[in-house]
Design a protein around this motif. Structure first.
Motif, mmCIF file in Angstrom:
data_model
loop_
_atom_site.group_PDB
_atom_site.id
_atom_site.type_symbol
_atom_site.label_atom_id
_atom_site.label_comp_id
_atom_site.label_asym_id
_atom_site.label_seq_id
_atom_site.Cartn_x
_atom_site.Cartn_y
_atom_site.Cartn_z
ATOM 1 N N VAL A 274 -8.677 -48.979 38.774
ATOM 2 C CA VAL A 274 -7.422 -48.773 39.504
ATOM 3 C C VAL A 274 -7.373 -47.395 40.158
ATOM 4 C CG1 VAL A 274 -4.907 -48.577 39.220
ATOM 5 C CG2 VAL A 274 -6.165 -50.424 38.093
ATOM 6 N N PHE A 275 -7.959 -46.387 39.494
ATOM 7 C CA PHE A 275 -7.926 -45.026 40.025
ATOM 8 C C PHE A 275 -9.027 -44.869 41.076
ATOM 9 C CE2 PHE A 275 -6.006 -42.915 35.960
ATOM 10 C CZ PHE A 275 -4.965 -43.820 36.009
ATOM 11 N N THR A 276 -8.785 -45.404 42.267
ATOM 12 C CA THR A 276 -9.764 -45.338 43.347
ATOM 13 C C THR A 276 -9.912 -43.896 43.837
ATOM 14 O OG1 THR A 276 -7.992 -45.937 44.880
ATOM 15 C CG2 THR A 276 -9.407 -47.710 44.080
ATOM 16 N N GLN A 277 -10.965 -43.663 44.602
ATOM 17 C CA GLN A 277 -11.318 -42.295 44.995
ATOM 18 C C GLN A 277 -10.183 -41.587 45.737
ATOM 19 O OE1 GLN A 277 -14.957 -42.042 47.177
ATOM 20 N NE2 GLN A 277 -14.968 -39.809 47.261
ATOM 21 N N ASP A 278 -9.430 -42.323 46.553
ATOM 22 C CA ASP A 278 -8.390 -41.672 47.349
ATOM 23 C C ASP A 278 -7.198 -41.200 46.525
ATOM 24 O OD1 ASP A 278 -7.893 -44.361 46.848
ATOM 25 O OD2 ASP A 278 -6.527 -44.552 48.548
ATOM 26 N N ILE A 279 -7.037 -41.726 45.312
ATOM 27 C CA ILE A 279 -5.908 -41.308 44.471
ATOM 28 C C ILE A 279 -6.370 -40.767 43.113
ATOM 29 C CG2 ILE A 279 -4.346 -42.980 45.541
ATOM 30 C CD1 ILE A 279 -4.662 -44.693 42.971
ATOM 31 N N ILE B 274 2.849 -38.427 44.547
ATOM 32 C CA ILE B 274 3.522 -39.688 44.836
ATOM 33 C C ILE B 274 2.537 -40.735 45.352
ATOM 34 C CG2 ILE B 274 5.409 -40.768 46.161
ATOM 35 C CD1 ILE B 274 6.696 -38.032 46.372
ATOM 36 N N GLN B 275 1.408 -40.278 45.898
ATOM 37 C CA GLN B 275 0.435 -41.169 46.526
ATOM 38 C C GLN B 275 -0.003 -42.339 45.644
ATOM 39 O OE1 GLN B 275 -0.839 -41.522 49.472
ATOM 40 N NE2 GLN B 275 -0.256 -39.686 50.581
ATOM 41 N N PRO B 276 -0.366 -42.132 44.385
ATOM 42 C CA PRO B 276 -0.814 -43.276 43.572
ATOM 43 C C PRO B 276 0.216 -44.396 43.477
ATOM 44 C CG PRO B 276 -1.390 -41.220 42.500
ATOM 45 C CD PRO B 276 -0.492 -40.859 43.658
ATOM 46 N N PHE B 277 1.505 -44.042 43.378
ATOM 47 C CA PHE B 277 2.551 -45.067 43.285
ATOM 48 C C PHE B 277 2.725 -45.805 44.611
ATOM 49 C CE2 PHE B 277 3.687 -41.905 40.065
ATOM 50 C CZ PHE B 277 3.853 -42.714 38.948
ATOM 51 N N LYS B 278 2.570 -45.095 45.726
ATOM 52 C CA LYS B 278 2.767 -45.709 47.040
ATOM 53 C C LYS B 278 1.577 -46.564 47.442
ATOM 54 C CE LYS B 278 4.912 -43.670 50.303
ATOM 55 N NZ LYS B 278 5.315 -42.787 51.414
ATOM 56 N N LYS B 279 0.384 -46.143 47.075
ATOM 57 C CA LYS B 279 -0.819 -46.824 47.541
ATOM 58 C C LYS B 279 -1.260 -47.971 46.634
ATOM 59 C CE LYS B 279 -2.988 -43.109 50.215
ATOM 60 N NZ LYS B 279 -4.235 -42.325 50.414
ATOM 61 N N SER B 280 -0.858 -47.961 45.361
ATOM 62 C CA SER B 280 -1.398 -48.941 44.420
ATOM 63 C C SER B 280 -0.305 -49.471 43.488
ATOM 64 C CB SER B 280 -2.527 -48.313 43.594
ATOM 65 O OG SER B 280 -2.973 -49.197 42.597
ATOM 66 N N ARG B 281 0.053 -50.744 43.672
ATOM 67 C CA ARG B 281 1.009 -51.366 42.745
ATOM 68 C C ARG B 281 0.375 -51.558 41.370
ATOM 69 N NH1 ARG B 281 0.306 -56.871 42.040
ATOM 70 N NH2 ARG B 281 -1.257 -57.865 43.390
ATOM 71 N N HIS B 282 -0.948 -51.701 41.335
ATOM 72 C CA HIS B 282 -1.632 -51.812 40.054
ATOM 73 C C HIS B 282 -1.520 -50.515 39.259
ATOM 74 C CE1 HIS B 282 -4.253 -55.250 41.812
ATOM 75 N NE2 HIS B 282 -3.239 -55.735 41.146
ATOM 76 N N PHE B 283 -1.593 -49.386 39.968
ATOM 77 C CA PHE B 283 -1.420 -48.109 39.274
ATOM 78 C C PHE B 283 -0.032 -48.031 38.652
ATOM 79 C CE2 PHE B 283 0.376 -43.840 39.290
ATOM 80 C CZ PHE B 283 -0.503 -43.182 38.450
ATOM 81 N N SER B 284 0.995 -48.435 39.398
ATOM 82 C CA SER B 284 2.364 -48.371 38.883
ATOM 83 C C SER B 284 2.524 -49.218 37.626
ATOM 84 C CB SER B 284 3.352 -48.845 39.962
ATOM 85 O OG SER B 284 3.275 -48.015 41.106
#
Length: 410
Positions: free
Chosen positions: A144-149, A16-26
């Motif tokens: 968009v896919f930063t290291q934390d996600i 779920i982290q990528p969706f919560k941390k990055s609106r660009h990812f969504s």
């Protein structure tokens, strides 16, 4: 709460982290989800349409070769242009053009105006647009896919793509069986418009670029060579690209030409069976993607990646011996799992090792190495399959004729 339950919750939360941390990812995720949904429908419908129009696997080989030809001609330059231009604008422009192409194809299909010449032109133009879209998309994904996600983002993206291999082919098979190919092409056109609206929210992304005064003195050739320098510095990258370029000669033709021929012509199954077989490949990839995404780090990734390719090759080797649908599905399930394992490790490695300002060039070189020999593979596979098909039908006719005479039926 037990430690086992805690770990399980942490694993679920990871996805779920990528969706919560990055609106660009969504936005990127849902844009590509709808775009690939339409493409997965067309990927099932197109081989059936070609076989209906031409009854020739060689023609199918020509169709796929024409799609790949622009990749070979343009990828050395498209990656350079992607690094110089606005990557989001490239993706938006390509989606608009692809919508127009698919809409025209759908209209021709609705009015029974399709022929092989139109399909040849259409596939060449589609390959032309995709040769710019793919390096741009890879660059945006790396940003968009930063290291934390990153690990979760790659897993979710690949799982969704493979999930579409389950739903899309089934939908495509049902459409061409119960309605017509035109409806499938029309749905594909609509998905490009939906994708375009999601991608509009990515226009605020800014990308790193090399020093402008330095870039001004470099030619396209020098820019291209910079990408080669990046690959030479990482032996894992250039060795893998070289190996996959030869592997793709055989696997690309098998998946796109021999499998449809095996199912639709040799076994004479309904078109929906082809969709089910491709869906099994997607199911195998999903299972592998979920397992991969549950861990943040994997050791000995090179061995795992090459092991996945080897397992996929073995599954394809066994496919011609499968005489029924369940066994065919098992073979493709294993194939999908093996290629998913390789793809996830490869994508993560590129994002970790390649500088952002040079990613478009390296991505285009990766695609060039992977796709360069695909047209040759498609043509050879199509010709071999056609020759084998003629021999098979000839032997069947001789056997049937002999049996009819001996039974007094002739």
């Amino acid at each position: 709460m037990s430690s086992l339950q805690t770990k399980q919750m942490e694993r679920e939360f990871t996805f779920i982290q990528p969706f919560k941390k990055s609106r660009h990812f969504s936005a990127l995720f849902f844009g590509q989800f709808f775009s690939l949904l339409g493409s997965s429908i067309t990927n099932v419908i197109l081989p059936v349409v070609v076989l209906q129009l031409s009854n020739s696997t060689a023609k199918m080989g020509m169709v796929m070769a024409l799609y790949m030809l622009p990749f070979i001609l343009l990828l050395p330059f498209s990656g350079v242009l992607v690094d110089k231009m606005n990557k989001i604008h490239i993706m938006l422009t390509v989606d608009l053009v692809r919508f127009l192409l698919m809409a025209i194809l759908a209209i021709l299909a609705f009015y029974d105006g399709l022929n092989m010449m139109y399909l040849f032109i259409f596939m060449f133009l589609l390959g032309f647009m995709d040769s710019f879209f793919q390096p741009a998309y890879s660059s945006v994904r790396a940003k968009v896919f930063t290291q934390d996600i990153r690990n979760a983002a790659n897993s979710i993206t690949q799982i969704s793509m493979q999930g579409l291999k389950i739903f899309g082919p089934i939908l495509g098979g049902l459409l061409i069986t119960s309605v017509s190919a035109a409806w499938g092409f029309g749905i594909d056109a609509l998905t490009y418009i939906i994708s375009l609206f999601f991608l509009l929210s990515l226009r605020s992304i800014t990308f790193q670029t090399a020093n402008a005064s330095v870039r001004k003195d470099l030619s396209i050739k020098q820019d291209f060579l910079e990408g080669i320098v990046v690959l030479k510095e990482q032996s894992w990258l250039w060795i893998t690209i070289l190996a996959i370029s030869f592997i793709n000669i055989f696997t690309g033709g098998i998946i796109r030409i021999l499998i449809p021929w095996l199912i639709n012509v040799y076994h004479q199954f309904e078109p929906v069976v082809y969709g089910l077989v491709l869906s099994a490949s997607g199911a195998g990839a999903i299972v592998c993607g979920i397992i991969f995404g549950l861990r943040k780090e994997w050791s000995r990734r090179g061995i795992l990646a090459y092991g996945g390719v080897a397992v996929s090759g073995i599954s394809l080797l066994l496919t011609p011996f499968a005489s029924n649908v369940p066994i065919l599905m098992v073979c493709m399930f294993v194939n999908g799992a093996g290629m998913m394992l390789f793809g996830l490790i490869w994508e993560t490695s590129l994002q970790e090792l390649v500088p952002e300002e040079k990613f478009g060039r390296v991505a285009s070189l990766d695609m060039l190495g992977s796709f360069a020999l695909l047209p040759l593979g498609y043509l050879l596979t199509g010709w071999i399959a056609e020759a084998a098909g003629r021999n098979t039908h000839s032997r069947y006719f001789k056997y049937y004729h002999h049996f009819s005479i001996s039974s007094g039926n002739v």
